[in-house]
Design an enzyme around this catalytic site. Sequence first.
Site, short mmCIF file in Angstrom:
data_model
loop_
_atom_site.label_atom_id
_atom_site.label_comp_id
_atom_site.label_asym_id
_atom_site.label_seq_id
_atom_site.Cartn_x
_atom_site.Cartn_y
_atom_site.Cartn_z
N LYS A 171 -12.53 -2.50 6.01
CA LYS A 171 -11.82 -3.41 6.90
C LYS A 171 -12.33 -3.28 8.33
O LYS A 171 -12.84 -4.24 8.89
CB LYS A 171 -10.31 -3.17 6.83
CG LYS A 171 -9.68 -3.88 5.64
CD LYS A 171 -9.09 -2.95 4.65
CE LYS A 171 -8.62 -3.67 3.40
NZ LYS A 171 -7.89 -2.76 2.52
N TRP B 132 0.82 -1.21 0.00
CA TRP B 132 0.00 0.00 0.00
C TRP B 132 0.85 1.25 0.00
O TRP B 132 0.53 2.23 -0.67
CB TRP B 132 -0.98 -0.01 1.18
CG TRP B 132 -1.85 -1.21 1.14
CD1 TRP B 132 -1.86 -2.25 2.02
CD2 TRP B 132 -2.83 -1.54 0.14
NE1 TRP B 132 -2.78 -3.19 1.62
CE2 TRP B 132 -3.37 -2.79 0.48
CE3 TRP B 132 -3.27 -0.90 -1.03
CZ2 TRP B 132 -4.35 -3.41 -0.29
CZ3 TRP B 132 -4.24 -1.52 -1.80
CH2 TRP B 132 -4.77 -2.75 -1.43
N ASP C 105 -2.30 6.29 6.38
CA ASP C 105 -3.31 5.40 5.80
C ASP C 105 -3.62 4.36 6.88
O ASP C 105 -2.82 3.47 7.13
CB ASP C 105 -2.73 4.74 4.54
CG ASP C 105 -3.64 3.66 3.96
OD1 ASP C 105 -4.74 3.43 4.51
OD2 ASP C 105 -3.24 3.05 2.95
C1 PLP Z 1 -7.24 -2.24 1.53
C2 PLP Z 1 -6.26 -1.16 1.72
C3 PLP Z 1 -6.14 -0.09 0.81
C4 PLP Z 1 -6.96 0.00 -0.44
O1 PLP Z 1 -8.22 0.40 -0.14
P1 PLP Z 1 -9.32 0.64 -1.29
O2 PLP Z 1 -10.43 1.19 -0.46
O3 PLP Z 1 -9.59 -0.66 -1.93
O4 PLP Z 1 -8.76 1.64 -2.23
C5 PLP Z 1 -5.23 0.90 1.08
N1 PLP Z 1 -4.45 0.84 2.17
C6 PLP Z 1 -4.51 -0.17 3.04
C7 PLP Z 1 -3.63 -0.18 4.25
C8 PLP Z 1 -5.43 -1.21 2.84
O5 PLP Z 1 -5.48 -2.22 3.73
#
Ligand code: PLP
Length: 360
Positions: free
Chosen positions: A195, A103, A171
């Site tokens: 998540k 990511w 993030d």
């Molecule tokens: C799943 C995830 C993403 C991507 O998220 P999307 O909503 O599918 O764009 C980005 N960063 C992390 C840490 C993730 O676990």
Amino acid sequence: MADRVYNFNPGPATLPLPVLEKMKGELLDFQGTGMSILETSHRSPEFKKVHEDTKAIIRETAGVSDDYHVLFTGAGASMQFAMIALNFLSGGKSADYINTGAWSKKAIKEAQLVGNVNVAATSDDKNFTYIPKKYSFDSNAAYVHITSNNTIFGTQWMNFPDTGNVPLIADMSSDIFCRKLDFTKFGMVYAGAQKNLGPAGVTVILLHKDLADKAGGELNTMLKYGTYIEKDSMFNTPPCFAIYTVKLVLEWLKDQGGLDAIEKVNDKKQSLLYGTIDSSGGFYRGTVEKEDRSWMNATMRMGSEELEQTFIAEAKKQGLHGLKGHRSVGGIRVSMYNAMPLAGIEKLVEFMKDFQQKNG
Ligand SMILES: *Cc1c(COP(=O)(O)O)cnc(C)c1O
């Protein structure tokens, strides 16, 4: 109810059963309106209240004041990789990124299309099996960007870097609200909801006003944080149903006792699982440095890929679903977000011990 399994999927991921039940109960007639929230205008007083309540409970859970904007955007956390750079990195500026895998790499790639990126630290030398502890920050950087939990490799920041006056952007897609945290350390936090917060479709953003004021560049309307701030995330139709679900999930979290309580449960879950791995005499092998092990996504390998496949198939028969590792890492990944009860991990470790006895 009887048919529900323990769902260890990495995302979209398991939701708390009481939330699903509440949604079911309100689905046909949302609070006496005679229509579903799915069918309700985003400009209606009913949705307006949902929207306000969701922002309020996000601020309350994070323990932040009105100094932070709460914004809702579409197109996932991935869209933020671009928006962050477009808003804060244009005009020849530079930003520091810490690369902890997958990511982070995607975030770096998007930022490089806009401005200068300094990789202040990386764990790529050991295939992202640890969180870097040494960084070389640029005091003139527009911001520092980190991924607080690496969903794929199974690492998590336990102590965040001190970035001085430079805003820290995280993030937190896969670990937001999994523990107590001083959110005021961050200039911006963002998380795709699917998540630990709700369903796919909405990204939750906490953006400090001082950082928001620094946004620049001639950008299209939907790419500007300013638009989301001025229009209260309603320049266009927001993902109403996803926002409503986030509200229910955070109300559920509050009922559990908030971050204090969920931290204790998550700690029990992780220590039970990693304890089982570590006492298996090498039958199960954790893939990352112990001190950086994620509380949300635990990764492990076994003696052979065949054995791993048998493990995944046998587990599924026992109602333990979604344990396959990410294709780039292989092996087993146990995603144990807030909505995964301790009982799910207890059942999993019983299965693990049993499986080892039969196959060890
Ligand atoms: C799943 C995830 C993403 C991507 O998220 P999307 O909503 O599918 O764009 C980005 N960063 C992390 C840490 C993730 O676990």
